[in-house]
Design an enzyme around this catalytic site. Structure first.
Site, PDB file in Angstrom:
ATOM      1  N   GLY A  46      -6.198  -6.630   8.558  1.00  0.00           N
ATOM      2  CA  GLY A  46      -5.842  -5.244   8.270  1.00  0.00           C
ATOM      3  C   GLY A  46      -6.106  -4.919   6.818  1.00  0.00           C
ATOM      4  N   GLN A  51      -5.584  -0.501  -1.091  1.00  0.00           N
ATOM      5  CA  GLN A  51      -6.025  -1.834  -1.521  1.00  0.00           C
ATOM      6  C   GLN A  51      -7.440  -1.842  -2.089  1.00  0.00           C
ATOM      7  OE1 GLN A  51      -4.619  -3.638   2.421  1.00  0.00           O
ATOM      8  NE2 GLN A  51      -4.474  -5.368   1.044  1.00  0.00           N
ATOM      9  N   CYS A  91      -1.557 -11.255   3.037  1.00  0.00           N
ATOM     10  CA  CYS A  91      -2.137  -9.979   2.624  1.00  0.00           C
ATOM     11  C   CYS A  91      -3.377 -10.245   1.792  1.00  0.00           C
ATOM     12  CB  CYS A  91      -1.103  -9.208   1.795  1.00  0.00           C
ATOM     13  SG  CYS A  91      -1.706  -7.643   1.162  1.00  0.00           S
ATOM     14  N   LEU A  92      -4.436  -9.478   2.033  1.00  0.00           N
ATOM     15  CA  LEU A  92      -5.675  -9.674   1.273  1.00  0.00           C
ATOM     16  C   LEU A  92      -5.468  -9.413  -0.216  1.00  0.00           C
ATOM     17  CD1 LEU A  92      -8.324  -8.097   3.681  1.00  0.00           C
ATOM     18  CD2 LEU A  92      -7.894 -10.519   3.224  1.00  0.00           C
ATOM     19  N   HIS A 133       3.218  -3.217   7.863  1.00  0.00           N
ATOM     20  CA  HIS A 133       2.710  -3.800   6.619  1.00  0.00           C
ATOM     21  C   HIS A 133       1.703  -2.844   5.942  1.00  0.00           C
ATOM     22  CE1 HIS A 133       0.987  -7.459   4.362  1.00  0.00           C
ATOM     23  NE2 HIS A 133       0.103  -6.511   4.143  1.00  0.00           N
ATOM     24  N   GLU A 134       0.800  -2.272   6.743  1.00  0.00           N
ATOM     25  CA  GLU A 134      -0.247  -1.406   6.176  1.00  0.00           C
ATOM     26  C   GLU A 134       0.322  -0.070   5.698  1.00  0.00           C
ATOM     27  OE1 GLU A 134      -2.869  -2.831   5.445  1.00  0.00           O
ATOM     28  OE2 GLU A 134      -2.758  -4.542   6.803  1.00  0.00           O
ATOM     29  N   HIS A 137       1.674  -0.331   2.340  1.00  0.00           N
ATOM     30  CA  HIS A 137       0.638  -0.214   1.294  1.00  0.00           C
ATOM     31  C   HIS A 137       0.418   1.248   0.918  1.00  0.00           C
ATOM     32  CE1 HIS A 137      -0.857  -4.247   0.654  1.00  0.00           C
ATOM     33  NE2 HIS A 137      -1.104  -4.446   1.928  1.00  0.00           N
TER      34      HIS A 137
HETATM   35 NI    NI Z   1      -1.558  -6.243   2.922  1.00  0.00          NI
END
Ligand code: NI
Length: 169
Positions: A46, A51, A91-92, A133-134, A137
């Site tokens: 995701g 991000q 998380c990226l 989670h997204e 962000h």
């Molecule tokens: Ni993340």
């Protein structure tokens, strides 16, 4: 399409409040294509526009094993329905760090596609965890925020150290 740079915690730009998408145009299509390419290349399951330093409410996701089921959520809104679940999240933007976070188990998601069509669906399991989670962000939140102050400091120090090492290399 192009791979975009992913911001790494504790970069302050991850704290941006994303604004709703109001124009469903070619620019949005390009953003979504770039985000998908960036997510697949990472690889990750995701990615939120914040991000890649774009403060718009756009999320891409692919939870399939085959990596062939891209989901796009424009202006996603979450209504908590019931239950709680714990999941070991990563998380990226927080590379190499995984930690258990408690989330709502079942949620209703309202969102639009790239053309502006509205959808609504209920989710549980990984989809529920991932969309929560997204959307965090998009509100300037990172999963690390749910950890104890001590763990947050540890993650911050680790990633800042790695950043310095990468810059020195
Ligand atoms: Ni993340």
């Amino acid at each position: 399409m192009a791979i975009r740079d992913i911001l790494v915690y504790p970069d302050k730009r991850l704290r941006q409040q994303a604004k709703p998408v109001t124009e469903f145009n070619e620019e949005l299509t390009t953003l979504v294509a770039d985000m998908a390419e960036t997510m697949y290349a990472a690889p990750g399951i995701g990615l939120a526009a914040v991000q890649v330093d774009v403060p718009l409410r756009v999320v891409v996701m692919d939870l399939s094993d085959e990596r062939d089921s891209l989901r796009v959520f424009i202006n996603p809104e979450i209504e908590p329905l019931e239950g709680t679940q714990e999941y070991d999240e990563g998380c990226l933007s927080v590379p190499g760090v995984f930690a258990t976070v408690e989330r709502v188990e079942r949620v209703r998601i309202r969102y639009r596609d790239v053309e502006g069509n509205a959808y609504e669906e209920e989710a549980d399991g990984l989809l529920s965890v991932c969309i929560q989670h997204e959307v965090d962000h998009l509100d300037g939140k990172v999963f690390v925020d749910y950890l104890s102050r001590m763990k947050q400091d540890r993650v911050r120090r680790k990633l800042l150290k790695e950043l310095k090492q990468a810059q020195a290399a």
